[in-house]
Design an enzyme around this catalytic site. Structure first.
Site: not given
Ligand code: COA
Length: 419
Positions: A17, A38, A72, A74, A96-97, A137, A139, A172, A251-253
């Site tokens: 989000q 992905r 893609l 990556t 936001n990974f 990490k 949420y 978020d 607030g003040g109200q």
């Molecule tokens: N191709 C290949 N790999 C991909 C990819 C793609 N297109 N997109 C993502 N990935 C991989 C990442 O490189 C990562 O790999 P690694 O951990 O092996 O290096 C993996 O996917 C997981 O990414 P991550 O963001 O850590 O996902 P998660 O599901 O474990 O965690 C969150 C989710 C939201 C907790 C985490 O992304 C986070 O803390 N984000 C920052 C704060 C945030 O925005 N939180 C709120 C979201 S609403």
């Protein structure tokens, strides 16, 4: 229609989000936003909380309108090369990974600058760089706890007096909105310097920014030992931290949620009523209590505070036979700041919100039309048009072609599951 962000190319490497809310808003205002997902699965919200089998969930469609989708991988060499080409030809990359994921993928800030010194890299993380929790990490609700919202929301006594989470996405979407401001600032900065920069917003900081008034209160409490606008005052003792204040004004109200006709069966038959200091006389008139205007127990906010709950009880008694809409219609004539407590159902069907574009109906290729929240920002010269979210990989070929890939090369990339 003038779309001021037209021509700004954004690599949308976001999910869930916080990031998607940011890039969606920039897309509404004209930016060319390409969501990188992905292959096979895409953004996890496509399949989370589905209401129709095998169709993109509303969770996804409501946060990814007006974008293109490119699949893609990556982590493959060919995928990295495609991303490099995109970085060279784009203005902004938003991600936001989890902490360190982009670096592990090989796209450190240094590498991105090498590829394109004009690039703006915008990141959301749970905590800021260098914070002792920077590796976590995060949420939504984690951020609400870490940013001060949970400790100051809810009730201070009784059965449900634990810290409370707000339904509003303070961690978020709010962080995404902060990031959008940061991106546009960096973009204007780039016009002056010719250089891009890294923009980062932590969810903890974004929540804290919205809890500014609670930090104000902590410092007042430290100095005075009490907070006169909180419901604890003056009858209950204060501890050394800002307490949860229930539905107090903050607030003040002074203000409170008041029951209206039908509250026994309708969970939203309530209004919020605010006692503005300078508007005491109209309140007395509205309630049919002209004697309160001169009664020393009521004439000043300070005099009223010790029995503010009795005042609210009197107002509640006055509106007990009125619906929330009838109550507001009475009080609005006296210029009293108030509103009905509106349910999601009422908001979804609110004619004014439909008319203003705050709630819009959007077509979608697979689910038919759905409702979403449109732009809360209104312009005199721009009416953001909200379009449906893209299917997974819907624009993959088109984006690859724009990067110079031939049809044969694109076919091979599909066959190798790079895209
Ligand atoms: N191709 C290949 N790999 C991909 C990819 C793609 N297109 N997109 C993502 N990935 C991989 C990442 O490189 C990562 O790999 P690694 O951990 O092996 O290096 C993996 O996917 C997981 O990414 P991550 O963001 O850590 O996902 P998660 O599901 O474990 O965690 C969150 C989710 C939201 C907790 C985490 O992304 C986070 O803390 N984000 C920052 C704060 C945030 O925005 N939180 C709120 C979201 S609403």
């Amino acid at each position: 229609m003038n779309k001021p962000l037209q021509g700004i190319r954004i690599i949308d490497f976001t999910h869930v989000q916080a990031g998607p809310a940011c890039t969606q808003m920039l897309a509404w205002f004209g930016a060319d936003v390409i969501k990188v997902e992905r292959p096979g699965s895409g953004d996890v919200t496509r399949s989370q909380l589905r209401d129709i089998p095998d169709v993109d969930a509303l969770y996804f469609t409501m946060l990814n309108s007006n974008k293109k989708s490119l699949t893609l991988d990556t982590k493959t060499q060919a995928g990295k090369e495609i991303l490099e080409k995109m970085i060279k030809t784009s203005d902004v990359m938003v991600e936001n990974f989890g902490p360190g994921a982009l670096d592990r993928m090989g796209f450190t800030w240094e590498r991105i600058q090498e590829l394109n010194p004009k690039m703006i890299l915008a990141s959301v993380k749970g905590f800021s760089d260098g914070h002792h929790y920077e590796d976590l990490k995060v949420y939504e609700n984690v951020a609400q706890c870490a940013g001060g919202a949970a400790s100051t929301t809810g009730w201070w006594k009784g059965e449900h007096s634990e810290p409370t989470i707000s339904a509003a996405a303070l961690g978020d979407s709010n962080t995404g909105m902060h990031l959008a401001i940061g991106i546009l600032t960096a973009y204007i900065g780039r016009q002056q310097t010719g250089r891009g920069q890294k923009v980062a917003v932590s969810m903890q900081d974004a929540v804290l920014n919205l809890c500014r008034v609670k930090m104000r209160d902590q410092q007042r409490l430290d100095r005075l030992g009490y907070l006169e606008e909180y419901p604890q005052y003056p009858h209950e003792a204060f501890g050394d931290v800002v307490p949860r204040g229930g539905n107090a004004g903050g607030g003040g109200q002074p203000g409170w949620i008041l029951k209206c006709k039908g509250w026994e069966t309708d969970p939203n038959a309530y209004i919020y009523f605010t006692v503005q200091g300078h508007a005491w006389a109209p309140i007395c008139d509205a309630l049919g209590k002209p004697e309160w205007k001169t009664d020393p127990n009521y004439t000043t906010p300070k005099a009223r505070q010790p029995h503010i709950m009795d005042i609210f009880a009197t107002i509640e008694d006055f509106i007990k036979d009125k619906t929330k809409y009838e109550a507001v219609d009475i009080f609005r004539k006296y210029d009293i700041p108030c509103a009905p407590v509106l349910s999601m159902k009422e908001l979804l069907n609110d004619e004014s919100l439909r008319k203003s574009g705050s709630i819009v109906e959007v077509p979608h290729k697979e689910r038919g039309s759905y409702f979403t929240v449109g732009s809360p920002i209104k312009f005199s010269d721009l009416k953001p048009e909200v379009t449906g979210s893209p299917l997974l990989g819907e624009n993959t070929d088109e984006v690859l072609e724009s990067l110079g890939y031939s049809q044969d090369q694109i076919k091979a990339l599909h066959a190798d599951k790079v895209v």
